[in-house]
Design a protein around this motif. Sequence first.
Motif, mmCIF file in Angstrom:
data_model
loop_
_atom_site.group_PDB
_atom_site.id
_atom_site.type_symbol
_atom_site.label_atom_id
_atom_site.label_comp_id
_atom_site.label_asym_id
_atom_site.label_seq_id
_atom_site.Cartn_x
_atom_site.Cartn_y
_atom_site.Cartn_z
ATOM 1 N N HIS A 265 0.819 -1.214 0.000
ATOM 2 C CA HIS A 265 0.000 0.000 0.000
ATOM 3 C C HIS A 265 0.852 1.263 0.000
ATOM 4 O O HIS A 265 0.511 2.249 -0.640
ATOM 5 C CB HIS A 265 -0.931 0.016 1.212
ATOM 6 N N SER A 266 1.952 1.219 0.740
ATOM 7 C CA SER A 266 2.898 2.333 0.821
ATOM 8 C C SER A 266 4.199 1.766 1.370
ATOM 9 O O SER A 266 4.291 0.561 1.639
ATOM 10 C CB SER A 266 2.364 3.433 1.762
ATOM 11 N N ALA A 267 5.190 2.609 1.552
ATOM 12 C CA ALA A 267 6.468 2.138 2.081
ATOM 13 C C ALA A 267 6.316 1.549 3.485
ATOM 14 O O ALA A 267 7.126 0.736 3.916
ATOM 15 C CB ALA A 267 7.486 3.271 2.099
ATOM 16 N N LYS A 268 5.267 1.944 4.192
ATOM 17 C CA LYS A 268 5.077 1.510 5.577
ATOM 18 C C LYS A 268 3.817 0.664 5.782
ATOM 19 O O LYS A 268 3.382 0.474 6.909
ATOM 20 C CB LYS A 268 5.028 2.726 6.497
ATOM 21 N N SER A 269 3.232 0.152 4.715
ATOM 22 C CA SER A 269 1.999 -0.611 4.868
ATOM 23 C C SER A 269 1.870 -1.665 3.768
ATOM 24 O O SER A 269 1.942 -1.347 2.583
ATOM 25 C CB SER A 269 0.783 0.325 4.822
ATOM 26 N N ALA A 270 1.663 -2.922 4.188
ATOM 27 C CA ALA A 270 1.468 -4.026 3.246
ATOM 28 C C ALA A 270 0.505 -5.039 3.869
ATOM 29 O O ALA A 270 0.475 -5.212 5.079
ATOM 30 C CB ALA A 270 2.797 -4.700 2.924
ATOM 31 N N GLY B 35 -2.739 -10.693 7.232
ATOM 32 C CA GLY B 35 -2.178 -9.772 8.207
ATOM 33 C C GLY B 35 -1.659 -8.507 7.568
ATOM 34 O O GLY B 35 -1.474 -8.429 6.354
ATOM 35 N N GLN B 36 -1.423 -7.514 8.416
ATOM 36 C CA GLN B 36 -0.875 -6.216 8.006
ATOM 37 C C GLN B 36 0.568 -6.126 8.485
ATOM 38 O O GLN B 36 0.886 -6.550 9.608
ATOM 39 C CB GLN B 36 -1.685 -5.081 8.633
ATOM 40 N N PHE B 37 1.421 -5.544 7.651
ATOM 41 C CA PHE B 37 2.838 -5.413 7.986
ATOM 42 C C PHE B 37 3.324 -4.009 7.662
ATOM 43 O O PHE B 37 2.750 -3.318 6.822
ATOM 44 C CB PHE B 37 3.658 -6.483 7.234
ATOM 45 N N GLY B 38 4.405 -3.605 8.329
ATOM 46 C CA GLY B 38 4.888 -2.243 8.237
ATOM 47 C C GLY B 38 5.903 -1.980 7.152
ATOM 48 O O GLY B 38 6.297 -0.830 6.952
ATOM 49 N N SER B 39 6.345 -3.004 6.433
ATOM 50 C CA SER B 39 7.320 -2.780 5.366
ATOM 51 C C SER B 39 7.287 -3.937 4.375
ATOM 52 O O SER B 39 6.794 -5.030 4.680
ATOM 53 C CB SER B 39 8.733 -2.675 5.948
ATOM 54 N N LYS B 40 7.851 -3.693 3.210
ATOM 55 C CA LYS B 40 7.950 -4.728 2.184
ATOM 56 C C LYS B 40 8.835 -5.872 2.666
ATOM 57 O O LYS B 40 8.512 -7.046 2.458
ATOM 58 C CB LYS B 40 8.498 -4.129 0.884
ATOM 59 N N VAL B 41 9.926 -5.547 3.328
ATOM 60 C CA VAL B 41 10.842 -6.569 3.836
ATOM 61 C C VAL B 41 10.120 -7.476 4.832
ATOM 62 O O VAL B 41 10.231 -8.704 4.772
ATOM 63 C CB VAL B 41 12.085 -5.915 4.488
ATOM 64 N N ASP B 42 9.339 -6.888 5.724
ATOM 65 C CA ASP B 42 8.626 -7.646 6.746
ATOM 66 C C ASP B 42 7.547 -8.548 6.130
ATOM 67 O O ASP B 42 7.426 -9.715 6.482
ATOM 68 C CB ASP B 42 8.014 -6.686 7.767
ATOM 69 N N VAL B 43 6.767 -8.017 5.200
ATOM 70 C CA VAL B 43 5.706 -8.822 4.597
ATOM 71 C C VAL B 43 6.298 -9.952 3.750
ATOM 72 O O VAL B 43 5.789 -11.070 3.758
ATOM 73 C CB VAL B 43 4.700 -7.957 3.795
ATOM 74 N N GLU B 44 7.397 -9.686 3.044
ATOM 75 C CA GLU B 44 8.027 -10.743 2.245
ATOM 76 C C GLU B 44 8.636 -11.822 3.135
ATOM 77 O O GLU B 44 8.577 -13.007 2.799
ATOM 78 C CB GLU B 44 9.078 -10.151 1.315
#
Length: 160
Positions: free
Chosen positions: A49-54, A105-114
């Motif tokens: 969604h953004s740099a801080k939302s996935a 789930g919701q995550f705060g970054s691309k690295v975290d969601v991946e």
Amino acid sequence: MVHVRARVCSLYPFIEDCEFQANVDRAIQALASLPRFSIVLRRFSYFQHSAKSATLWLQPTTASNVNDEPSAELIQLQSLLEAAFPFCTEQRTISGSFQPHLSVGQFGSKVDVERHRDLFQSTWEPIEFDVTCVYFISRISGDDPFEVHIKIDRSVIATI
């Protein structure tokens, strides 16, 4: 009321809760031509969604679909409902097409969601189930769980 956390949302935004009962027949008529079907949840993906939302999600597909393409039946279901409720188009128009998904789930970054996608995928066992009903759901605010207000069973749709 039953709280719903896992769902594949077909129409959003939808009608007001007070209008649910009056629109059941409209939904039943819209879905009368939809054949029975099953879906399989076997692959994780995500929306950035953004740099801080996935959002991490599972891709609903069919057992015979080896390429894990979105379920054509869920796309048809959404299309039929959107035709019956033409003011509820955000699920299709926000990205140009409807992407059936089951949010995980919701995550705060691309690295975290991946990282979580890869972790969950490494141990995930596919789940297959029949789609047996459609629900009219709502929630009071964005932080509240969805609640089921109306359940439309496939057996009711099939009798039309």
